[in-house]
Design an enzyme around this catalytic site. Structure first.
Site, PDB file in Angstrom:
ATOM      1  N   ASP A 196      28.896  35.856  73.158  1.00 55.57           N
ATOM      2  CA  ASP A 196      29.729  34.927  74.113  1.00 55.57           C
ATOM      3  C   ASP A 196      29.657  33.588  74.396  1.00 55.57           C
ATOM      4  O   ASP A 196      29.706  33.005  75.285  1.00 55.57           O
ATOM      5  CB  ASP A 196      29.428  35.640  75.538  1.00 55.57           C
ATOM      6  N   GLU A 197      29.058  32.970  73.240  1.00 55.84           N
ATOM      7  CA  GLU A 197      28.938  31.490  73.334  1.00 55.84           C
ATOM      8  C   GLU A 197      30.006  30.744  73.020  1.00 55.84           C
ATOM      9  O   GLU A 197      30.200  29.451  73.034  1.00 55.84           O
ATOM     10  CB  GLU A 197      28.014  31.083  72.027  1.00 55.84           C
TER      11      GLU A 197
ATOM     12  N   LYS B 182      36.725  30.694  70.260  1.00 58.07           N
ATOM     13  CA  LYS B 182      37.448  29.325  70.515  1.00 58.07           C
ATOM     14  C   LYS B 182      36.939  28.341  69.118  1.00 58.07           C
ATOM     15  O   LYS B 182      37.778  27.872  68.682  1.00 58.07           O
ATOM     16  CB  LYS B 182      37.019  28.375  71.647  1.00 58.07           C
TER      17      LYS B 182
ATOM     18  N   GLY C 229      34.343  40.570  71.721  1.00 57.35           N
ATOM     19  CA  GLY C 229      35.580  40.079  72.669  1.00 57.35           C
ATOM     20  C   GLY C 229      35.649  38.620  72.546  1.00 57.35           C
ATOM     21  O   GLY C 229      34.851  37.860  73.125  1.00 57.35           O
TER      22      GLY C 229
ATOM     23  N   THR D 201      34.161  44.243  78.396  1.00 53.86           N
ATOM     24  CA  THR D 201      33.854  45.409  79.487  1.00 53.86           C
ATOM     25  C   THR D 201      34.298  44.857  80.821  1.00 53.86           C
ATOM     26  O   THR D 201      34.127  45.622  81.662  1.00 53.86           O
ATOM     27  CB  THR D 201      32.391  45.599  79.324  1.00 53.86           C
TER      28      THR D 201
ATOM     29  N   ARG E  47      32.199  43.241  82.600  1.00 52.67           N
ATOM     30  CA  ARG E  47      30.906  43.122  83.325  1.00 52.67           C
ATOM     31  C   ARG E  47      30.583  41.480  83.547  1.00 52.67           C
ATOM     32  O   ARG E  47      30.771  40.854  82.704  1.00 52.67           O
ATOM     33  CB  ARG E  47      29.961  43.676  82.503  1.00 52.67           C
TER      34      ARG E  47
ATOM     35  N   ARG F 105      28.397  38.598  83.454  1.00 53.22           N
ATOM     36  CA  ARG F 105      27.292  38.167  82.743  1.00 53.22           C
ATOM     37  C   ARG F 105      25.891  37.590  83.599  1.00 53.22           C
ATOM     38  O   ARG F 105      26.443  37.097  84.496  1.00 53.22           O
ATOM     39  CB  ARG F 105      27.635  37.296  81.742  1.00 53.22           C
TER      40      ARG F 105
ATOM     41  N   GLY G 206      36.230  22.869  77.419  1.00 53.43           N
ATOM     42  CA  GLY G 206      37.195  23.514  77.930  1.00 53.43           C
ATOM     43  C   GLY G 206      37.838  24.445  76.994  1.00 53.43           C
ATOM     44  O   GLY G 206      37.271  24.616  75.930  1.00 53.43           O
TER      45      GLY G 206
HETATM   46  P1  IMP Z   1      26.532  47.541  71.594  1.00 52.10           P
HETATM   47  O1  IMP Z   1      26.773  46.490  70.784  1.00 52.10           O
HETATM   48  O2  IMP Z   1      27.836  47.824  72.406  1.00 52.10           O
HETATM   49  O3  IMP Z   1      25.917  48.809  70.974  1.00 52.10           O
HETATM   50  O4  IMP Z   1      25.764  47.101  72.787  1.00 52.10           O
HETATM   51  C1  IMP Z   1      24.366  46.528  72.671  1.00 52.10           C
HETATM   52  C2  IMP Z   1      23.928  45.368  73.376  1.00 52.10           C
HETATM   53  O5  IMP Z   1      24.632  43.981  72.839  1.00 52.10           O
HETATM   54  C3  IMP Z   1      24.303  45.383  75.122  1.00 52.10           C
HETATM   55  O6  IMP Z   1      23.306  44.681  75.615  1.00 52.10           O
HETATM   56  C4  IMP Z   1      25.609  44.619  74.839  1.00 52.10           C
HETATM   57  O7  IMP Z   1      25.822  44.102  76.264  1.00 52.10           O
HETATM   58  C5  IMP Z   1      25.495  43.601  73.796  1.00 52.10           C
HETATM   59  N1  IMP Z   1      26.837  43.073  73.349  1.00 52.10           N
HETATM   60  C6  IMP Z   1      27.527  43.777  72.503  1.00 52.10           C
HETATM   61  N2  IMP Z   1      28.466  43.034  71.944  1.00 52.10           N
HETATM   62  C7  IMP Z   1      28.502  41.902  72.465  1.00 52.10           C
HETATM   63  C8  IMP Z   1      29.265  40.727  72.563  1.00 52.10           C
HETATM   64  O8  IMP Z   1      30.324  40.458  71.756  1.00 52.10           O
HETATM   65  N3  IMP Z   1      28.947  39.822  73.572  1.00 52.10           N
HETATM   66  C9  IMP Z   1      27.860  39.991  74.111  1.00 52.10           C
HETATM   67  N4  IMP Z   1      27.043  40.942  74.233  1.00 52.10           N
HETATM   68  C10 IMP Z   1      27.315  42.209  73.666  1.00 52.10           C
END
Ligand code: IMP
Length: 423
Positions: free
Chosen positions: A13-14, A18, A40, A298, A300, A302, A410
């Site tokens: 998510d860095e 972008k 994502g 998701t 969620r 962060r 931005g």
């Molecule tokens: P998984 O890749 O769905 O198995 O998740 C394993 C871990 O990697 C969990 O802590 C997720 O939140 C994290 N994770 C997986 N994909 C991403 C992403 O694209 N961004 C941030 N965290 C991720």
């Protein structure tokens, strides 16, 4: 012409989406090498927000060839939905997309077990997209590759063996078992859409690099989520580091000359696991709200914290970073001082190295760097940045030993200060 690998230097998510979207303006081919729909990538162009999970971030540039590599795990339903979504928004993708026949497929039963495990006592807080179970089946030589799924006349037995294994597992715990017929009925229309896209990703990427084309190899997730070099077991199931681009695409290490690491000006993490500079309470809340730190996949919230320089140095080492991009500098506006972690104390001893296996015991040692008292969101040239922001960037360069080539202020493409062009 250099081939650039672009990797997340933190926990994902860095802002890779972008940055890749921005440099894809000049690129001819963008390839993803690992992970799946757990990613994502948020792309914002002309006020329109597009989130991709499987397609590379170059997808919004009409001239760019997009490749999904063998190291990926592909949920065919997500991919087909994403293609249709892009088309509905006017972006034609199919004629310039190549999907490796060797990538593995994710099935609904693999995603279901992944989500169920999140409710269990050893939850990792995964994205629930079936990533771990799909890679586990791949390593067990049970998984089904996209090429095989598109040719069930020859590979139907492999699909049946996979489904039967999962059906037996489901019955053992009293859960609903997948059936051979149901799985084929689900898969058939999806593979009809994927069949024309199949190809040899290794050949396509290697040829493009040999021809001197401008190539971007796009990582997913971040360094600290790497299966081998991250904060195991709180990691994803693929090699997110730059070396993963070689194995995930089928190209040799000698083909890669440049590695761009993306870091936020602070840190975030989703899911469970150690995070030394995490801020709880109102300080963390402030960063989360100002930075809109909610998962693109998701939704969620962060976890948020200050910049961690030992972790960034570690990312520079394991990826061989040759350049850095610092994103979300605009979010730190109006902090009089910004704490930055420069070392840790582990069991009473100071260390400047990233203690991979003792991170849960690492206490951050902070320096307080001068903050900036005004918005930087409108800055487009380095000279327009306050001195304290320039010092922040210089401080990162000095601590990590890698030049900062891009600074992002931005979400829009234009909100970027380019200190050195990549191509
Ligand atoms: P998984 O890749 O769905 O198995 O998740 C394993 C871990 O990697 C969990 O802590 C997720 O939140 C994290 N994770 C997986 N994909 C991403 C992403 O694209 N961004 C941030 N965290 C991720």
């Amino acid at each position: 012409m250099p081939a650039w690998v672009v990797v997340g230097a933190q926990w994902g998510d860095e802002g890779k989406g972008k940055v890749v979207d921005l440099i894809a303006e000049q690129a001819e081919l963008v390839a993803r090498y690992g992970g799946g729909a757990n990613a994502g990538h948020t792309l914002k162009v002309g006020g329109v927000k597009v989130v991709t999970h499987l397609l590379p971030s170059g997808v919004l540039h009409p001239g760019v060839r997009c490749v999904l590599g063998a190291g990926m795990v592909i949920d065919p339903k997500v991919l087909v939905d994403e293609l249709q979504d892009c088309e509905a928004r006017g972006f034609q993708v199919r004629d310039r997309l190549l999907v490796s026949a060797r990538a593995h497929l994710t099935f609904p039963f693999q995603s279901a077990i992944d989500r169920a495990a999140n409710a269990g006592p050893r939850s990792l807080g995964t994205t629930g997209r079936g990533i771990g179970p799909t890679y586990a089946d791949k390593a067990a030589r049970l998984g089904l590759r996209v090429g095989e799924a598109c040719d069930l006349g020859r590979h139907g037995d492999a699909l049946d063996a996979l489904v039967d294994t999962w059906a037996a597992r489901a019955r053992a715990v009293g859960a609903e078992a997948p059936s051979r017929e149901g799985t084929r009925a689900w898969l058939g229309p999806l593979t009809d859409e994927l069949r024309p896209l199949l190809g040899d990703a290794s050949l396509a990427v290697d040829t493009a690099i040999r021809e001197g084309r401008r190539v971007v190899l796009e990582g997913a997730q971040g360094t600290l989520l790497d299966l081998d070099h991250g904060t195991y077991p709180f990691v994803t199931s693929s090699n997110t580091v730059a070396g993963g681009a070689c194995t995930g695409l089928g190209i040799g290490p000698t083909r890669i000359t440049e590695v761009l690491g993306i870091t936020k000006a602070y840190c975030t993490r989703v899911g469970h696991g150690p995070f030394p500079t995490e801020l709880s309470g109102p300080e963390g809340e402030r960063l989360r709200e100002q930075g809109e730190e909610y998962g693109a996949t998701t939704g969620r919230p962060r976890r948020c914290g200050w910049l961690d320089l030992p972790a960034l140095r570690y990312a520079a080492r394991v990826n061989g970073l040759t350049a850095l991009a610092v994103t979300k500098l605009d979010i730190l506006a109006e902090y009089p001082e910004v704490p930055v972690c420069v070392a840790y104390t582990v069991d009473g001893a100071r260390t400047e190295e990233f203690p991979v296996d003792a991170l849960d015991r690492a206490e951050p040692v902070y320096e307080r760097w001068p903050g900036w008292d005004r918005s930087v969101a409108e800055a487009r040239l380095e000279d327009a940045l306050p001195v304290s922001v320039r010092r922040y960037l210089q401080g990162i360069e000095k601590a990590v030993g890698v030049p900062v080539v891009l600074a992002s202020v931005g979400a829009e493409r234009a909100a970027t200060i380019v200190r050195r062009a990549l191509f």
